[in-house]
Design an enzyme around this catalytic site. Structure first.
Site, short mmCIF file in Angstrom:
data_model
loop_
_atom_site.label_atom_id
_atom_site.label_comp_id
_atom_site.label_asym_id
_atom_site.label_seq_id
_atom_site.Cartn_x
_atom_site.Cartn_y
_atom_site.Cartn_z
N THR A 174 28.15 0.58 -17.69
CA THR A 174 27.62 1.94 -17.64
C THR A 174 26.77 2.06 -16.39
OG1 THR A 174 27.60 2.13 -20.04
CG2 THR A 174 26.17 3.62 -18.82
N LYS A 216 30.89 9.10 -19.84
CA LYS A 216 30.15 8.07 -20.58
C LYS A 216 28.68 8.44 -20.75
CE LYS A 216 28.42 4.25 -22.20
NZ LYS A 216 28.48 3.93 -23.62
N LYS A 254 17.49 3.97 -19.58
CA LYS A 254 18.27 3.85 -18.34
C LYS A 254 19.39 4.89 -18.29
CE LYS A 254 21.90 1.52 -17.90
NZ LYS A 254 23.04 0.58 -17.89
#
Lengths: 304, 304, 304, 304
Positions: free
Chosen positions: B98, B174, B243
């Protein structure tokens, strides 16, 4: 049962009709009498006032727009005595409107003083679900009264959730549910805006995310409406969404709970109203996100 | 196929193992060599460096923690040459971490310059889904390269979603997906806090709202975790959630899109970190709402 | 002038005392009679009820805690007739409490119906400013009535700002002013937290920023209180700050104006209340920012 | 002193000119050489590159747009060697740009390694203040170096604030100051919108609130600009305001501090950019509030 039904809007008319179909002995009242015309033609008595309707019934059902309407009907107004004073002891009042937990608590007290039972029984479902007797009904109040009214609930809904004995709890569940839906609308709005800005269609993002993660018919349904910006006709008007967010914030303040996401929703609903979206479906909340990012409507303007 | 796999964390180890099971010819590299011990015992070669691994493979797969790790591995560091320079033309790099759409775009350019293909293929799913080869894989890149790698994707996942030809689009999907999940966590947190303050259990609210409205396994799963505050072991650590929200905000800023709900999530994640919840499951975000409303943990402290 | 003064709290007692000093012919009423003891000893008549006080005066001044108190005093309660019905035509009601523009508008209508004049005249200033007759008074209403009362305003305040002829406008200015102060409190809170986290004292940041940029006595004063966390005694209690933010949000909603900063303040005030800071000075809002960042109090706990 | 000055934008040119006037021995460099034309005509040497300028000076001053520009000048780029490598030991680098505390820290380390001193000395003040040598300069770094450069600071500014020995602290103070100003802009924007919606002019609210409460020249100045919507020419461009809010958020995240007001500002700046206000003065942030409430510009469109 002898049922008095007050409030024949989009939802109420369908619910009352289902009670008649189920063989209940209805009489109705609506401030604007014309809304009762169809029921009247099929033989349902239409009362001249809320107080008149209240005088000889076993169960009173109210399905009105907001706190103010419920207060006016129950407690009366200068020119119109309220239903409350006319109810006999032993009557059950089922309040199915989306009202504040605070008013629900005051109604519970007032009915207790008058020897009546009070059930809060707000519903989830749009007018089409009301028409098909597929509402989801969230009930709180005395267990015995709930059991006595179960046959009525079953005539209007497909699921009955009993929350507890304290009526305002059902109202909390209802507005918390609407808060969760509005939160999902805002989340999708922002995610779709981000996607569109990066040349991914909202429909594609929705298909992947709902297909792989949420697998929720609600996300699929509302996500599709947002992706295609099909905001008319309104299943649930945006300005009513603002009302429900305000109920959430009031209930949160009464409980000393910060709810920053609810605050955000309030501001987005206000921006939507100021943009003229108040009568669209509340999923038009998504246009606020799109507008602020400078995205045009996905619907091409009609050629002239 | 000759596959080089870099990054043997919780997720990567399971994915690499599934590739071996599927008969692919793997070699692996991990900065901390001990993570490769099990694969090594079963005969999988362990490369001495990313560059060494890259020299003779058809497909490179990276599954690393964040942008910094991917940059270090691909572009190299003062003491460790990167994989990029060692890859032969024609190799395909599948980046499954990711990472930011921005880095994904820079990798696409760098590989194009080196004559390699680049696919962004981030995944949805927790370590248990990785172990069962049930990941959902979101892929973007050249169609021919995707087709060549389909057998690898099928060895690791249960669904493959092809978004388009531009790799960063898969990364957008995503992080937008994670944003939608985090938004649902915050919405449930606030709703559950409101409910608990009004003496309704989180579990009861969840059962009604998910049962009647969302009908989503994701709401059911995370809602249950939040209701019972089962935040350990962490399926996905809260600090990684922060994050990902930062990646969303960066991508939104690059596209000049306000995302106030993402901003709210950022502040809530920071409050959670400051409260010491960084290593719990990211659904512990819900404790911020509960803490700010003065609600104690639902888990009674262990007696001594 | 024959002046009736209702509401002898921290502010009202000082204001009434200054009117007496200025030679006005006062009589007073307070729900809790003991608050009037000092004035009574110096010869000021204390009325037995709001209605009794209202019967023979030229000017009625109210200085009460909130909308509910003003409504109870003016419109009456089941056990206590209100002042409104007892006022003679021609009397002027000066409402100096911080109340909603909405109530102010309803009072204006009610007084117009009764042949009385109504001025909204809320004040800026803490109890020490009230004691020194240094309040700032914001007035709106009919120009002639304002002129007649100017001598009273001058006995209580150092500045009189006339906003216009529509009373609720003065209330808007008052609550907008409090919103601006609360916004400055939150801004300083966040900036000071950031500074402290980077080993810069709040006092140093304040000295530089106020010295070079704002040069505002308000920033200096509140900034100093926040830097030293001197939240007791409360000049203006935090829970009253929340009340005023709610008035702002209500007025904004009535005008279809999103106010996200006001929404943020509301949530911060609620978090402060839930943390037990409700009776501290409203600058204790700053502890919410510090708490959420994990910063301890700047005041070392007393040794035992 | 032999001073090399890099960065001749709106601010830098005025500052360099003041140093020349004060008798300092300047040479300058600017990426776009034309900006140096005026100085060149008056005899100031213009270096061919940053590295060339750095070779023989006692003090290097940089006044550049952002982190990227400072990094490019100091550390160099593929086609342009940086100043850092060319500086002699003993040189002092005064970094006056508004850059991140993080980059400031990295510069401090790099200079320490090269035997140079590094001072962070960002400034408050607009171009007109720079022209009049009335900047406010916030300095952090080694005390001896600060003293040696005091004569330079005095040639450019009217106030010098020494924060401490750790350079990034001066950058924190600078961005915290800009955060406080932007917060005041947003607060005024929302308050003015509320006032205008209730038929009170922004100018009137400002006069009362600043006159009675804030008494701040900054509120007066910016409040007047917002009230009259005089956003051109831009004293400080809105897109630079967004940059500074980002620096604040990054510094807050590094310190695990939620800053919800800074997050709000970020979203408002992004909405302003998406509305095309990026090149206006940053007080045009106020248009976002007005737009979302549906308020037209206060400036009537020019007739044709």
């Amino acid at each position: 049962m002898k049922v008095g039904f007050i409030g024949l809007g989009n939802m109420g008319l369908a619910m009352a009709t289902n009670l008649v179909k189920a063989g209940q002995q209805l009489q109705v009242f609506n401030r604007t009498r014309s809304a009762a015309a169809e029921l009247e033609r099929s033989g349902v008595p239409v009362a001249a006032s809320a107080a008149a309707l209240a005088a000889d019934i076993e169960v009173l059902i109210t399905m009105l727009a907001n706190d103010q309407a419920v207060e006016a009907i129950l407690f009366g107004q200068p020119d119109a005595p309220g239903a409350l004073a006319a109810l006999k002891p032993g009557t059950i009042h089922i309040s199915m409107s989306t009202i504040s937990p605070d008013l629900s608590g005051r109604l519970a007290q007032a009915h207790a003083a008058g020897g009546q039972a009070y059930l809060a029984a707000p519903v989830f479902g749009r007018p089409d679900a009301a028409a098909k007797a597929q509402l989801r009904i969230v009930v709180a109040g005395a267990a015995a009264a709930i059991e006595r009214c179960r046959v009525l609930f079953e005539a209007m809904g497909q699921q009955i959730f009993v929350v507890g004995e304290d009526p305002p709890q059902a109202n909390i569940v209802k507005i918390a549910g609407n808060f969760l839906i509005a939160s999902a609308l805002e989340a999708m709005a922002e995610a779709f805006t981000l996607a569109r800005k990066h040349d991914i269609s909202a429909a594609q993002l929705l298909a992947i995310v709902n297909g792989s993660l949420f697998r929720s018919p609600l996300y699929e349904n509302y996500g599709g409406i947002i992706a295609e910006e099909r905001f008319e006709p309104a299943g649930f008007a945006l300005r009513l969404g603002l009302k429900d967010v305000r109920l959430v914030l009031d209930a949160a303040e009464a409980a000393t709970s910060p709810m920053p996401l609810a605050s955000l929703l309030r501001d987005r609903f206000l921006a939507a109203l100021a943009s003229g979206y108040g009568d669209l479906d509340w999923s038009a909340l998504s246009r606020v996100s799109a507008d602020q990012a400078g995205l045009p409507s996905v619907i091409p303007p009609a050629s002239s």
